[in-house]
Every structure is written in C-alpha cells, then in structure tokens.
Write a protein that holds these residues in place. Structure first.
Motif, PDB file in Angstrom:
ATOM      1  N   GLU A   3      18.329 -24.534  10.638  1.00 15.12           N
ATOM      2  CA  GLU A   3      17.613 -25.066   9.525  1.00 15.12           C
ATOM      3  C   GLU A   3      19.061 -25.654   9.203  1.00 15.12           C
ATOM      4  O   GLU A   3      19.235 -26.855   9.147  1.00 15.12           O
ATOM      5  CB  GLU A   3      16.900 -24.172   8.266  1.00 15.12           C
ATOM      6  N   TRP A  59      15.269 -26.353  -2.170  1.00  8.15           N
ATOM      7  CA  TRP A  59      15.761 -27.470  -1.650  1.00  8.15           C
ATOM      8  C   TRP A  59      15.570 -28.259  -0.400  1.00  8.15           C
ATOM      9  O   TRP A  59      14.583 -28.056   0.168  1.00  8.15           O
ATOM     10  CB  TRP A  59      17.434 -26.744  -0.758  1.00  8.15           C
ATOM     11  N   PRO A  60      15.541 -29.290  -0.161  1.00  8.03           N
ATOM     12  CA  PRO A  60      16.764 -29.988  -1.342  1.00  8.03           C
ATOM     13  C   PRO A  60      16.330 -30.616  -2.724  1.00  8.03           C
ATOM     14  O   PRO A  60      14.993 -30.253  -3.036  1.00  8.03           O
ATOM     15  CB  PRO A  60      16.961 -31.480  -0.007  1.00  8.03           C
ATOM     16  N   LEU A  61      17.635 -30.425  -3.321  1.00  9.91           N
ATOM     17  CA  LEU A  61      16.913 -30.540  -4.841  1.00  9.91           C
ATOM     18  C   LEU A  61      16.630 -32.120  -4.742  1.00  9.91           C
ATOM     19  O   LEU A  61      17.294 -33.928  -4.187  1.00  9.91           O
ATOM     20  CB  LEU A  61      18.509 -30.182  -5.194  1.00  9.91           C
ATOM     21  N   ASP A  62      15.427 -31.974  -5.501  1.00 11.14           N
ATOM     22  CA  ASP A  62      15.554 -33.493  -6.780  1.00 11.14           C
ATOM     23  C   ASP A  62      16.297 -34.009  -7.404  1.00 11.14           C
ATOM     24  O   ASP A  62      16.293 -34.426  -8.586  1.00 11.14           O
ATOM     25  CB  ASP A  62      13.873 -33.767  -7.356  1.00 11.14           C
ATOM     26  N   GLU A  63      17.850 -33.997  -7.677  1.00 12.65           N
ATOM     27  CA  GLU A  63      18.886 -34.573  -8.024  1.00 12.65           C
ATOM     28  C   GLU A  63      18.154 -35.621  -8.504  1.00 12.65           C
ATOM     29  O   GLU A  63      18.485 -35.415 -10.055  1.00 12.65           O
ATOM     30  CB  GLU A  63      19.861 -34.758  -7.569  1.00 12.65           C
ATOM     31  N   SER A  64      17.755 -36.744  -8.562  1.00 13.19           N
ATOM     32  CA  SER A  64      17.275 -38.146  -8.893  1.00 13.19           C
ATOM     33  C   SER A  64      16.662 -37.882 -10.037  1.00 13.19           C
ATOM     34  O   SER A  64      16.323 -38.524 -10.953  1.00 13.19           O
ATOM     35  CB  SER A  64      17.800 -39.280  -8.526  1.00 13.19           C
ATOM     36  N   GLU A  82      26.179 -34.164   4.439  1.00 11.17           N
ATOM     37  CA  GLU A  82      25.005 -33.831   3.092  1.00 11.17           C
ATOM     38  C   GLU A  82      23.948 -33.269   3.082  1.00 11.17           C
ATOM     39  O   GLU A  82      23.410 -32.452   2.069  1.00 11.17           O
ATOM     40  CB  GLU A  82      24.835 -33.950   2.168  1.00 11.17           C
ATOM     41  N   ASP A  83      23.824 -32.549   4.083  1.00 15.57           N
ATOM     42  CA  ASP A  83      22.928 -31.941   4.697  1.00 15.57           C
ATOM     43  C   ASP A  83      23.184 -30.468   4.589  1.00 15.57           C
ATOM     44  O   ASP A  83      23.136 -30.374   5.550  1.00 15.57           O
ATOM     45  CB  ASP A  83      21.583 -32.580   6.435  1.00 15.57           C
ATOM     46  N   GLU A  84      23.291 -30.089   3.990  1.00 18.25           N
ATOM     47  CA  GLU A  84      23.548 -28.391   3.366  1.00 18.25           C
ATOM     48  C   GLU A  84      23.835 -28.406   2.186  1.00 18.25           C
ATOM     49  O   GLU A  84      23.304 -28.744   1.415  1.00 18.25           O
ATOM     50  CB  GLU A  84      25.012 -28.414   3.938  1.00 18.25           C
ATOM     51  N   CYS A 108      25.328 -28.856  -1.558  1.00 22.08           N
ATOM     52  CA  CYS A 108      26.592 -29.709  -0.767  1.00 22.08           C
ATOM     53  C   CYS A 108      27.058 -30.448  -2.043  1.00 22.08           C
ATOM     54  O   CYS A 108      28.561 -31.213  -2.051  1.00 22.08           O
ATOM     55  CB  CYS A 108      25.618 -31.071  -0.504  1.00 22.08           C
ATOM     56  N   PHE A 109      26.674 -29.605  -2.926  1.00 24.87           N
ATOM     57  CA  PHE A 109      27.332 -30.313  -4.523  1.00 24.87           C
ATOM     58  C   PHE A 109      28.742 -30.315  -4.468  1.00 24.87           C
ATOM     59  O   PHE A 109      29.498 -30.088  -5.216  1.00 24.87           O
ATOM     60  CB  PHE A 109      26.501 -30.275  -6.196  1.00 24.87           C
ATOM     61  N   THR A 148       5.388 -28.997  -4.824  1.00 26.84           N
ATOM     62  CA  THR A 148       6.761 -28.740  -5.867  1.00 26.84           C
ATOM     63  C   THR A 148       7.939 -29.800  -5.622  1.00 26.84           C
ATOM     64  O   THR A 148       8.101 -30.146  -4.464  1.00 26.84           O
ATOM     65  CB  THR A 148       7.484 -27.165  -5.164  1.00 26.84           C
ATOM     66  N   ASN A 149       8.636 -30.419  -7.386  1.00 31.72           N
ATOM     67  CA  ASN A 149       9.794 -31.126  -6.611  1.00 31.72           C
ATOM     68  C   ASN A 149      10.673 -29.937  -7.055  1.00 31.72           C
ATOM     69  O   ASN A 149      10.732 -28.506  -7.380  1.00 31.72           O
ATOM     70  CB  ASN A 149       9.767 -31.207  -8.379  1.00 31.72           C
TER      71      ASN A 149
END
Lengths: 400, 466
Positions: free
Chosen positions: A275, A117-122, A287-289, A292-293, A169-170
């Motif tokens: 963290e 995390w965080p995810l590279d969602e885009s 959404e710094d969690e 989050c989704f 890493t992504n």
C-alpha cells in the motif's frame, strides 16, 4: 457411503493419533509453552509501553498546539510542528499492533479515527481552489472550518461525527488532520511540505484565511481526540485491562502468537511494502504518501519497520524480553535467524530513503532504494507466513 | 482437502481388497466426476478457502503482482473531495453511492441488502430509466439521472434515501414441504422532487467479481453459438445476446457484464462503476453524476477535468480481470455429484452453461485457451414477472436478465457472511434463489420442486460446492 466415510475417518483419526503419538515428544522438553507465555507477556508489555509513549507524545503535541493557538507566533507554530513530528516516532512503531482485530482495529477500534488516510482535507479547511460552488476568489470553499452557519461549534464530538458522515467514513480526524492544519497543502515537489502561515491562527483581525478561531478549535479538538483514543488503548492493554487479560490468558497463547504474526506479516507485505511504497512507486503518484503535508513519509516507513523488529525481538525502550524470535528458535533455528537478520535489514534499508519520499519516486537511485525496501519487507512477510505455518497457522501477509 | 483425498485413497484400497463390497451408491455418481472439474478457473483457479478467497491473484500471473497490488489498493481506497493533495485520489461525487469499490464489493465479494427498513442500502443501488434510448444509452430520469445517489459531499444535498421492506409469499412443494419467499418493497424519500412518472427503478446488488477476465476471454462466437433468440429448437429457452456500445474499441459489441449484460468488457464496466457509483470521471465516462437541473451538484464541480488517471484505470481493470476463481470444495462427494447430475437433468445447465474453453485474450494472455466452468451462457433470458424490474437496458427487456455465473457462490458465505442471491439480494439462500426462477426457467424450477427432499438437498450441495 456416509456411514462408511465416518468409520473410515474414525479409523484414520485413530491411525493418525497413533503415528503422532509415536513420533512427537509430548513433554516438550524444549520449554515451548513457558517461552511462548513469556513472549506473549513481553509483547503485551511492549504494546503498553509503546502506546504510553505515544499518548505522552500526543499530550505534548496537544500542549504545544494549545500554546500555539493561544499565542500564535512563528516560534510556537514551529514548536507545534516539531511536536507532531516527534509524536510520529512513537505512534509509527505501534502500527504492528494492527491487522488482527485487537483494540486498535476491532469493529469499534479507533484506527480509522486516529490515523486514516487519505485525508478529506477540503472537507476540513480551505484548499487551493474553489470547492462546492464557492467563488475561487474567496479562497475558502465550503468546508467545516469555513461553514459557521452549518457547523456552529467545532469540538471533539463534532469532528468525530464528521469522520463517520455518510454511508462510510470521511477522514476528518487523526494525526493527518492535525498535520494538515499545521502544514497546509503540499502543492509542490520538494522537501518541506506545506506552507501554511502561522497567521492562519491569528485572531486579532490581522490573520490570514478567515475563521482563525474556528481553525484553532479544530486543531485543538483533533489533537485532543488523539490523546483520548490512545488513552482508551492504554486502558485495554494495561495490567488487568480487558484485552490484555484476554490476550495473555493461558487458553489464548497460541491464538495470540497467531495475532502477533498477523500484525508483523501484514504490516510488512500488504501494508508497508504494498500500500505505502509499491503503489506510490508503480504509478509515480505524487503526494500518494501518508504524511504528505509535512513530507515526513520517509520516517513513517522507518518507524513501521522498527515496530516489526521490536515485536520480533522482544525489545522496546527499556524492555528486553522474550521475542517471537525466541519462540521460533525452538522450532526452526534457520528461519528464526533469517527473519532476525531480515527485520533489522528492513530498518536499515528504510533509513536510507532520502527526503522527501515523493522525489525518490522520480530518480533512478531513489527507485532502487525503495525497491530494496519492498524486497526486504516482502521477504520478511513471506518468512513470517512461513513461521506461522511452523506454528500451525495459515497467514496471508498480502491480505490487509 | 488433503484429508478427504486420503479417505478416498483408503476407500479404493478397501474396495480393491474386498471386491465383494459393492456400494451401489458410489458408482453412478463417480461416473459423473470430470477430470479437473474442481479447477473452475483453469489456470486462473486459486486455492484459498478463507475469507479472502475472492481476492487472490492466481500463481500463473505472479509476474504482474505489482499491478495487482496497485489495483487492489485503488479498489479499496476511499476517494476524497476534490481538490486534495493526493490529487490522484480526489474527485468524489459530488453525488455518489459509495466512496470506494470495495465498500460494496466487500473483499471482492457480494453485497447484501439491508436487514431492516431503517438501514440504508450500500451495496444495493437503483438504476433509473425511462422507456427509450438515445444512441446506446437508456433515457435517464429527468432530475435524478441514470442512478439514485443517496450520498453527497459536504454542502450538497444527497438525492434521497431508500427503505426496503419485504412481504412474505408462502408456498409449498408438491411433497407438502412449505417455504416462504420475500418480495422486496422499495420506497424512496427523495430530495429533488418526484421521479418522472415513466421512470423505472432497477435494483442492482454488487456481485462478487471473480473470474471476470476469464469471462471476457470467452470468444464471441462461442457465446453466440448458444443463442436461440426465437427458440427455434422449441425447448422453451431462448437466450439472446445483449448488444451495447463498446467505448474502448468504438464498435457495437456483445454485452457480458452487469445484471443485464450492458457492459462489453471489464474496463468499461470498471469505468462505468467509478462514474456512476463514486462520481469519479474518466476518459470513457467524462460526465459527473449531476442531473441537468441539479444546480448545487453542477456548481460543486471543482473542474471538468477527468478524475481517474489512465494508470489507475489500467490497474483496477487488471485487478478486476485477474481475480482468480476458488477451487471447488467437495466436488467429488457423492451428494455433490448427485446434485450435479440433477442440475443437468432439470435443464438448469441450458442457461447455466457449465463449461467453456476460452479464446485468445490479449489483455491477459495466460487466460487464453483455458477450460473454465463459470455456469453461465452470458445471454439474456426472460425470468418471468416475479423477478422483472420492468427496466429495459439496450436489448434486454424489463423481465430479461443475463444468466449470472455461479462459480464461487458457495464461498459467499465464508467471504461475506451471508447467502443472499439474485439481482437485489431478495433470496436468503440457494433454495429461495431457485424458487424465484420463472419465465424460461419455469419448467426447470418445477422439475426442482417435484424432486424429493434429498434430491433438492443434493442440488443445493452442488451449488455450495461451486
């Protein structure tokens, strides 16, 4: 001078040994070593049982995901989401097995692929807005799912490859990738998480957001990788497994105790209190969690705290064995009891966090609840470090 | 360290008991020992000797632990492609060197160059500049801008890849002992056409980042008092301040940070690295790293909003300022004290200034008025053609470098598992780093080379103790 020092050191060593021999009972009448051995075995049993539960839950998730993509309905979408939430309950408790370079996070451990995390969602799928030069009207963006030209096939090895793309890493795999593909972006404050429609997976032409079958491929591949990674961990920890054999060997008992304490202390202070909670609280970063989704971060805190209690007390599911607590009792009763009360209090305080986590950041009561969890976790991290020093190790619970 | 102290206690007892036992090696070096010299950061000293020794908050700043934790988190976290739900953490690239600060400053420590020509450098980046300046900025390369970005977000072509090979340059000491220095040969495989013919390439390795707030707390007057730009005292050593534009205070200011002292304060240094290395824009550096003609990069920009919130910049700045200086090891060993003495005799201390008392520092008042031992004068010196990158930076010429602080260098081995030093990591150990010195440091280097082996070892033992 050098010779003199050497002689002096030898003299000192001899003196120290004399003193040590004089005041310490060599024969350990308190059964320290057998208790330690039992605790290391109980720990290994807990790790195996917890990863096995996680794998079974992940398999249920994979099944639910397969059912959903083969028959994309609201009911199947909801069932897949529920399976994801259920899978978090067991996996969250395993995070205390990190932070000492064991199978989960040694140099080639799967942590970064499983739960990063965080995810590279885009990078994965469409998000709200244009990315990489695409027309905002398309509402897709250049990403793996919507780039059939660049990425013709989506399977486990392809998405795992993206997870290592570039110099570092992504994050394109793991629980949070599955979460994003089920829920979509959470763009507003409030409970409920993202609002991805099930029609994102409908392939008969009436579906939403294009490349539905590629999205399905991604979802299935990501869920499948989780099962594979957990199976690999089970292999290391099962009876006769390479890491378990090493971890429980007679000459590793003390080192393994140190590893266990590292997992407990660092998850308590550096990771969970620091963290995951303090940082979000400090800057009120929306959404710094972690989850989050799905807005499931409140459960991440509880399950992490529960995992620490499991290890300390030597209890998980049907396992009720010798805990680190029992080992510490032989050395410092007061500290052992204080830490027992503390780890249980952390679980209780974590359970008081309201849903959604992100709204807790913005209310006085919510802040107080989070601060109470931080204080409790930091205190148990400090006590774990103290326990480490009782056993002769140094442990910095902030160093993650 | 407790063990060593005990040895000395016993030693002094023995000496007192047997006054006839005079050890003529001990006395002259003990006289060199200064009170508290092991606490190089003053109250900003930390006491960790493990692999996290560069990542510690000194006890005196414990009340600001929350800010430190948050700063540490954003220092280590990977940034992601914009837009993401975690909107405070998106904005990566489109072109970049790394995804996080900690990728290059691993454990807040020092980076190393690649081991083989096939390995892409991560902690070693390359500044690109043409002769001349606009305002306070060096002229960038027409296509690639001010820095080569070997990585990119999905769908954008990166600027190129880098390969580093080495040529061994053998040499020998006056006593006949042989050594070999390796000179790096850098080659680029570029994706957007050749560099401009007059573009210079300036390699920069990620340094360890301890004690920066303490360096920022040194008063400008104290630094300027050491400057001797035209060598009016005739000692062969000049020392000149770099002057740069302070974006925070909007004035011309002395440069302190960066290999050529091109950043005036930690906040600007942090924001500059976010922008140049990760593609994270901020109030201080609002421009993304796309060259004018890099259409794909420009098209890829999600929006022109700045990526870095002021809150995160505040925290990462505080974190970078606060990081404490490890207490020295073996500072009272005779060999180390001998090395310290020889370090001064060879005039290394003319640039590697041992001691300052910090001035008043409002960002971290606790760092005011501290006796610190950074072993730098923060001034520029000509290091000769061997180390020159021929890339001027504000007032720094192509062969001038800021004296890098030496504190903490002995811990690089523990924290980062290597002993590569100098601006591009070419030196494989302390000895090679000394031997690369030239220009204003030529005489000091010659002095070092003409020492006996045991004396050279003593100097290195001293550096290891820092």
């Amino acid at each position: 001078m050098k010779k003199l020092s050497t002689k002096l050191s030898a003299l000192l060593l001899a003196l120290t040994m004399l003193i040590a021999a004089g005041c310490e009972e060599d024969d350990e009448p308190d059964n320290f070593t057998p208790t330690l051995e039992a605790a290391i075995i109980t720990y290994s049993d807990i790790v195996l049982a917890n990863y096995t539960d996680s794998r079974n839950d992940a398999q249920d998730l994979l099944n639910a995901v397969n059912t959903f993509v083969n028959n994309p309905t609201q009911a199947n979408h909801d069932a897949a989401k529920q399976a994801w939430l259920d899978a978090q309950e067991s996996y969250g408790q395993t995070e205390v097995f990190r932070f000492y370079g064991g199978p989960i996070d040694d140099d080639d451990g799967p942590e970064g692929q499983l739960n990063a995390w965080p995810l590279d969602e885009s990078l994965i799928d469409y998000v709200n807005g244009a990315v990489n030069g695409d027309d905002p009207a398309d509402n897709d963006g250049t990403n793996i799912i919507n780039s059939p030209g660049d990425v013709p096939t989506i399977d486990k090895s392809v998405i795992a490859g993206f997870n290592e793309l570039g110099a570092e890493t992504n994050v394109s795999t793991g629980y949070h990738a599955v979460e994003f593909l089920l829920w979509g972006q959470d763009e507003v404050l409030g409970a409920g998480g993202g609002n991805r429609p099930f029609t994102d997976y409908v392939t008969d032409g009436s579906g939403t957001n294009e490349n539905q079958s590629r999205r399905a491929d991604y979802l299935v591949a990501a869920a499948g990788l989780i099962v594979d990674d957990l199976n690999a961990l089970i292999e290391e920890w099962q009876e006769g497994g390479a890491y378990r054999t090493f971890f429980t060997s007679a000459d590793q008992l003390n080192n393994s105790l140190e590893r266990i304490l590292n997992g407990m202390g660092k998850l308590s202070t550096g990771e969970l209190a620091g963290e995951r909670i303090a940082v979000a609280l400090d800057l009120k970063s929306v959404e710094d969690e972690h989850s989050c989704f799905s807005d499931n971060t409140h459960r991440d805190v509880v399950t992490n705290a529960q995992g620490i209690a499991n290890v300390y007390l030597g209890q998980y599911g049907s396992i009720n064995g010798t805990g680190v607590y029992d080992v510490l009792l032989l050395r410092n009763v007061e500290l052992a009891e204080a830490l027992r009360v503390n780890v249980l209090a952390s679980v209780t305080l974590s359970e008081a966090i309201q849903i959604p986590f992100e709204e807790e950041l913005f209310s006085t009561d919510g802040e107080a609840r989070l601060e109470a969890v931080i204080t409790s976790l930091e205190s148990q991290g400090a006590s774990t470090a103290e326990a480490a020093s009782v056993f002769g190790f140094t442990l910095d619970p902030t160093d993650i | 360290m407790g063990r060593k102290k005990r040895v000395y206690v016993v030693l002094s007892v023995l000496l007192a008991l047997s006054s006839c036992d005079t050890d003529d090696e001990v006395d002259p070096f003990l006289a060199i020992l200064e009170e508290n010299e092991q606490f190089g950061g003053g109250q900003g000293t930390i006491f960790d000797e493990g692999e996290n020794a560069f990542g510690q908050l000194p006890d005196i700043l414990l009340s600001r632990n929350r800010e430190f934790v948050t700063g540490n988190s954003f220092f280590r976290r990977n940034w992601v492609t914009e837009p993401a739900s975690t909107s405070d953490l998106d904005g990566l690239g489109p072109l970049f060197n790394a995804r996080s600060c900690g990728a290059c400053h691993f454990k807040d420590g020092r980076g190393a160059p690649p081991l083989t020509p096939n390995e892409e450098p991560l902690a070693l980046l390359f500044r690109l500049s043409k002769p001349g300046q606009i305002e306070w900025e060096q002229l960038p390369d027409d296509i690639y801008g001010g820095q080569l970005n070997p990585n990119s977000i999905f769908g954008i072509e990166a600027e190129g890849s880098v390969s580093i090979d080495y040529v061994e340059q053998p040499g020998s000491y006056p006593d006949g002992t042989r050594f070999s220095l390796r000179k790096p040969i850098v080659s680029f495989d570029l994706n957007y056409g050749p560099l401009h013919p007059s573009t210079s390439i300036g390699p920069r390795i990620a340094p360890h980042i301890i004690g920066q707030g303490l360096l920022e707390a040194i008063s400008e007057d104290d630094i300027l008092s050491l400057a001797d730009e035209f060598d009016s005292d005739g000692d062969g050593i000049s020392g000149k301040p770099n002057y740069v534009w302070d974006l925070v205070n909007k004035k011309e200011s002395i440069g302190r940070f960066g290999w050529k002292a091109n950043q005036p304060n930690v906040r600007q240094q942090v924001a500059s690295a976010f922008a140049g290395d990760i593609g994270i824009t901020s109030s201080l550096f609002p421009d993304d790293p796309c060259g004018e003609d890099q259409d794909a990069c420009n098209d890829a920009l999600y929006d022109n909003d700045i990526d870095l919130t002021e809150g995160i910049l505040d925290r990462v700045t505080f974190y970078s300022q606060a990081l404490g200086v490890p207490r020295r090891r073996d500072w009272d060993e005779p060999q180390v004290l001998q090395g310290k003495s020889l370090f001064t005799q060879a005039n290394c201390s003319a640039c590697h200034t041992p001691k300052f008392v910090t001035g008043s520092f409002s960002d971290i008042p606790e760092y005011s008025n501290q006796t610190i031992r950074p072993y730098t004068d923060l001034l520029l010196h000509d290091m000769g053609p061997g180390l020159a990158d021929n890339a001027p930076d504000n007032r720094a010429s192509g062969s001038e470098w800021k004296t890098p602080p030496l504190w903490g260098l002995g811990m690089v081995r523990v924290v980062n598992n290597h002993t590569n030093f100098l601006h591009d990591g070419r030196a494989r150990n302390f000895e090679e780093a000394i031997l690369w010195h030239g220009g204003e440091a030529e005489t000091s280097k010659q002095d070092f080379m003409s020492l006996e082996l045991k004396e050279r070892e003593a100097i290195i033992a001293f550096l290891e103790s820092l």
